[in-house]
Design a protein around this motif. Structure first.
Motif, PDB file in Angstrom:
ATOM      1  N   ARG A 122       0.926  -1.314  -0.015  1.00 53.25           N
ATOM      2  CA  ARG A 122       0.021  -0.085  -0.035  1.00 53.25           C
ATOM      3  C   ARG A 122       0.998   1.259   0.063  1.00 53.25           C
ATOM      4  O   ARG A 122       0.519   2.468  -0.683  1.00 53.25           O
ATOM      5  N   VAL A 123       2.048   1.049   0.704  1.00 52.52           N
ATOM      6  CA  VAL A 123       3.194   2.359   0.559  1.00 52.52           C
ATOM      7  C   VAL A 123       3.122   2.861  -0.783  1.00 52.52           C
ATOM      8  O   VAL A 123       3.615   4.014  -0.981  1.00 52.52           O
ATOM      9  N   LEU A 124       3.456   1.893  -1.632  1.00 50.20           N
ATOM     10  CA  LEU A 124       3.786   2.259  -3.079  1.00 50.20           C
ATOM     11  C   LEU A 124       2.327   2.815  -3.848  1.00 50.20           C
ATOM     12  O   LEU A 124       2.645   3.968  -4.497  1.00 50.20           O
ATOM     13  N   THR A 125       1.437   2.222  -3.682  1.00 52.22           N
ATOM     14  CA  THR A 125      -0.028   2.811  -4.588  1.00 52.22           C
ATOM     15  C   THR A 125      -0.214   4.017  -3.711  1.00 52.22           C
ATOM     16  O   THR A 125      -0.651   4.968  -4.351  1.00 52.22           O
ATOM     17  N   ASP A 126      -0.042   4.359  -2.550  1.00 52.87           N
ATOM     18  CA  ASP A 126      -0.066   5.621  -1.894  1.00 52.87           C
ATOM     19  C   ASP A 126       0.573   6.562  -2.426  1.00 52.87           C
ATOM     20  O   ASP A 126       0.101   8.018  -2.782  1.00 52.87           O
ATOM     21  N   ALA A 127       1.889   6.507  -2.342  1.00 57.54           N
ATOM     22  CA  ALA A 127       2.961   7.369  -3.183  1.00 57.54           C
ATOM     23  C   ALA A 127       2.572   7.695  -4.458  1.00 57.54           C
ATOM     24  O   ALA A 127       2.659   8.874  -4.953  1.00 57.54           O
ATOM     25  N   VAL A 128       2.256   6.605  -5.007  1.00 59.71           N
ATOM     26  CA  VAL A 128       1.960   7.268  -6.561  1.00 59.71           C
ATOM     27  C   VAL A 128       0.708   8.052  -6.887  1.00 59.71           C
ATOM     28  O   VAL A 128       0.643   8.884  -7.439  1.00 59.71           O
ATOM     29  N   ALA A 129      -0.097   7.663  -5.927  1.00 51.81           N
ATOM     30  CA  ALA A 129      -1.542   8.424  -5.892  1.00 51.81           C
ATOM     31  C   ALA A 129      -1.271   9.976  -5.648  1.00 51.81           C
ATOM     32  O   ALA A 129      -1.982  10.668  -5.719  1.00 51.81           O
ATOM     33  N   GLN A 130      -0.278  10.089  -4.960  1.00 56.07           N
ATOM     34  CA  GLN A 130       0.122  11.584  -4.366  1.00 56.07           C
ATOM     35  C   GLN A 130       0.636  12.392  -5.415  1.00 56.07           C
ATOM     36  O   GLN A 130       0.429  13.451  -5.346  1.00 56.07           O
ATOM     37  N   GLY A 131       1.096  11.617  -6.531  1.00 49.11           N
ATOM     38  CA  GLY A 131       1.699  12.404  -7.733  1.00 49.11           C
ATOM     39  C   GLY A 131       2.751  13.177  -7.418  1.00 49.11           C
ATOM     40  O   GLY A 131       3.497  13.091  -6.197  1.00 49.11           O
ATOM     41  N   GLY A 132       3.431  13.911  -8.249  1.00 44.00           N
ATOM     42  CA  GLY A 132       4.398  14.921  -8.241  1.00 44.00           C
ATOM     43  C   GLY A 132       5.875  14.111  -7.807  1.00 44.00           C
ATOM     44  O   GLY A 132       5.886  13.112  -8.240  1.00 44.00           O
ATOM     45  N   GLU A 133       6.676  14.820  -6.921  1.00 46.75           N
ATOM     46  CA  GLU A 133       8.030  14.332  -6.681  1.00 46.75           C
ATOM     47  C   GLU A 133       7.811  13.033  -5.768  1.00 46.75           C
ATOM     48  O   GLU A 133       8.746  12.209  -6.003  1.00 46.75           O
ATOM     49  N   VAL A 134       7.004  12.854  -4.995  1.00 46.20           N
ATOM     50  CA  VAL A 134       6.646  11.590  -4.025  1.00 46.20           C
ATOM     51  C   VAL A 134       6.471  10.487  -5.262  1.00 46.20           C
ATOM     52  O   VAL A 134       6.902   9.447  -4.894  1.00 46.20           O
ATOM     53  N   ALA A 135       5.495  10.781  -6.124  1.00 45.24           N
ATOM     54  CA  ALA A 135       5.205   9.659  -6.903  1.00 45.24           C
ATOM     55  C   ALA A 135       6.453   9.307  -7.971  1.00 45.24           C
ATOM     56  O   ALA A 135       6.908   8.030  -7.926  1.00 45.24           O
ATOM     57  N   ARG A 136       7.187  10.267  -8.167  1.00 39.33           N
ATOM     58  CA  ARG A 136       8.281  10.036  -9.217  1.00 39.33           C
ATOM     59  C   ARG A 136       9.547   9.253  -8.334  1.00 39.33           C
ATOM     60  O   ARG A 136      10.076   8.265  -8.784  1.00 39.33           O
ATOM     61  N   ARG A 137       9.533   9.828  -7.326  1.00 34.48           N
ATOM     62  CA  ARG A 137      10.828   8.998  -6.427  1.00 34.48           C
ATOM     63  C   ARG A 137      10.403   7.415  -6.015  1.00 34.48           C
ATOM     64  O   ARG A 137      11.205   6.664  -6.079  1.00 34.48           O
ATOM     65  N   ALA A 138       9.130   7.191  -5.624  1.00 35.90           N
ATOM     66  CA  ALA A 138       8.619   6.099  -5.243  1.00 35.90           C
ATOM     67  C   ALA A 138       8.859   5.043  -6.590  1.00 35.90           C
ATOM     68  O   ALA A 138       9.323   3.819  -6.461  1.00 35.90           O
ATOM     69  N   PHE A 139       8.394   5.578  -7.507  1.00 34.14           N
ATOM     70  CA  PHE A 139       8.156   5.035  -8.822  1.00 34.14           C
ATOM     71  C   PHE A 139       9.774   4.599  -9.425  1.00 34.14           C
ATOM     72  O   PHE A 139       9.797   3.241  -9.655  1.00 34.14           O
ATOM     73  N   ALA A 155      11.717   4.959   2.139  1.00 31.76           N
ATOM     74  CA  ALA A 155      12.695   5.799   1.932  1.00 31.76           C
ATOM     75  C   ALA A 155      12.724   6.713   0.912  1.00 31.76           C
ATOM     76  O   ALA A 155      13.073   8.075   0.989  1.00 31.76           O
ATOM     77  N   ALA A 156      12.350   6.143  -0.159  1.00 29.45           N
ATOM     78  CA  ALA A 156      12.131   7.077  -1.264  1.00 29.45           C
ATOM     79  C   ALA A 156      11.001   8.281  -1.128  1.00 29.45           C
ATOM     80  O   ALA A 156      11.259   9.592  -1.383  1.00 29.45           O
ATOM     81  N   VAL A 157       9.706   7.730  -0.585  1.00 24.92           N
ATOM     82  CA  VAL A 157       9.066   8.589  -0.067  1.00 24.92           C
ATOM     83  C   VAL A 157       9.289   9.829   0.801  1.00 24.92           C
ATOM     84  O   VAL A 157       9.146  10.935   0.814  1.00 24.92           O
ATOM     85  N   ALA A 158      10.024   9.285   2.059  1.00 27.52           N
ATOM     86  CA  ALA A 158      10.638  10.051   2.854  1.00 27.52           C
ATOM     87  C   ALA A 158      11.581  11.215   2.189  1.00 27.52           C
ATOM     88  O   ALA A 158      11.599  12.469   2.573  1.00 27.52           O
ATOM     89  N   GLY A 159      12.385  10.939   1.164  1.00 27.66           N
ATOM     90  CA  GLY A 159      13.581  11.675   0.583  1.00 27.66           C
ATOM     91  C   GLY A 159      12.591  12.756  -0.235  1.00 27.66           C
ATOM     92  O   GLY A 159      12.784  13.820  -0.144  1.00 27.66           O
ATOM     93  N   ALA A 160      11.510  12.114  -0.868  1.00 25.64           N
ATOM     94  CA  ALA A 160      10.513  12.979  -1.629  1.00 25.64           C
ATOM     95  C   ALA A 160       9.933  14.164  -0.780  1.00 25.64           C
ATOM     96  O   ALA A 160       9.877  15.464  -1.206  1.00 25.64           O
ATOM     97  N   LYS A 161       9.582  13.876   0.437  1.00 25.88           N
ATOM     98  CA  LYS A 161       8.812  14.765   1.264  1.00 25.88           C
ATOM     99  C   LYS A 161       9.949  15.709   1.888  1.00 25.88           C
ATOM    100  O   LYS A 161       9.824  16.941   1.901  1.00 25.88           O
ATOM    101  N   ALA A 162      10.900  15.039   1.915  1.00 22.79           N
ATOM    102  CA  ALA A 162      12.358  16.119   2.487  1.00 22.79           C
ATOM    103  C   ALA A 162      12.540  17.291   1.670  1.00 22.79           C
ATOM    104  O   ALA A 162      12.962  18.343   1.991  1.00 22.79           O
ATOM    105  N   HIS A 163      12.528  16.841   0.127  1.00 27.15           N
ATOM    106  CA  HIS A 163      12.863  17.837  -0.861  1.00 27.15           C
ATOM    107  C   HIS A 163      11.732  18.619  -1.444  1.00 27.15           C
ATOM    108  O   HIS A 163      11.966  19.279  -2.462  1.00 27.15           O
ATOM    109  N   ALA A 164      10.475  18.322  -1.126  1.00 29.21           N
ATOM    110  CA  ALA A 164       9.161  18.825  -1.552  1.00 29.21           C
ATOM    111  C   ALA A 164       9.207  20.118  -1.266  1.00 29.21           C
ATOM    112  O   ALA A 164       9.654  20.836  -0.464  1.00 29.21           O
TER     113      ALA A 164
END
Length: 164
Positions: A122-139, A155-164
């Protein structure tokens, strides 16, 4: 099985009943229902052969049709199973791949009957659903994976949030 408005029909060569039993033993809220035999000879069955098997996978009504080798499975159809954590992801992935199946890319695998599965945390589908940088990093983190590594996606999601 109750008669749902929508039922997924999965074509098998000869082993719909074995596949249904495996799914029922592997996934929660899954069961094998009625088994119907061919009332006459058909292109895929002799009279009396198991022709249709009713079953559920995680509460979703399905039928398995033993139709012979005319229409093989392909990645054009897959069953996605949403998982909550790495343990659940590992359990389903290992059950499918370890029972004569095969690993593929990006959380996909194939069971021994050729049916394609997406074992997707679910962490992957939730990240992709957020779109933007979070989705790009998770993908981007997912692309080189076979079985999904939940910690790497987190970790990819956390990194995306830290740089958003």
């Amino acid at each position: 099985m109750t008669h749902a408005k929508t039922t997924i029909c999965i074509w098998y060569d000869r082993d719909a009943e074995d596949a249904a039993k495996f799914y029922a033993a592997t996934f929660p809220d899954s069961a094998v229902g009625a088994v119907h035999r061919a009332p006459m000879e058909t292109p895929g069955n002799a009279e009396g052969d198991v022709m249709v098997v009713e079953f559920t996978i995680c509460g979703t009504p399905c039928i398995g049709l033993n139709g012979g080798p005319i229409f093989p499975q392909s990645e054009a159809f897959s069953i996605q199973i949403s998982t909550e954590d790495q343990d659940e992801t590992d359990r389903y992935w290992n059950a499918i791949v370890g029972n004569g199946g095969a690993a593929s890319q990006c959380g996909w695998c194939k069971d021994k009957w050729g049916v394609n599965w997406q074992i997707t945390p679910r962490v992957l589908t939730d990240a992709v659903a957020q779109g933007g940088e979070v989705a790009r990093r998770a993908f981007a983190a997912m692309m080189p994976m076979t079985k999904i590594d939940v910690a790497a996606i987190e970790a990819a999601v956390a990194g995306a949030k830290a740089h958003a």
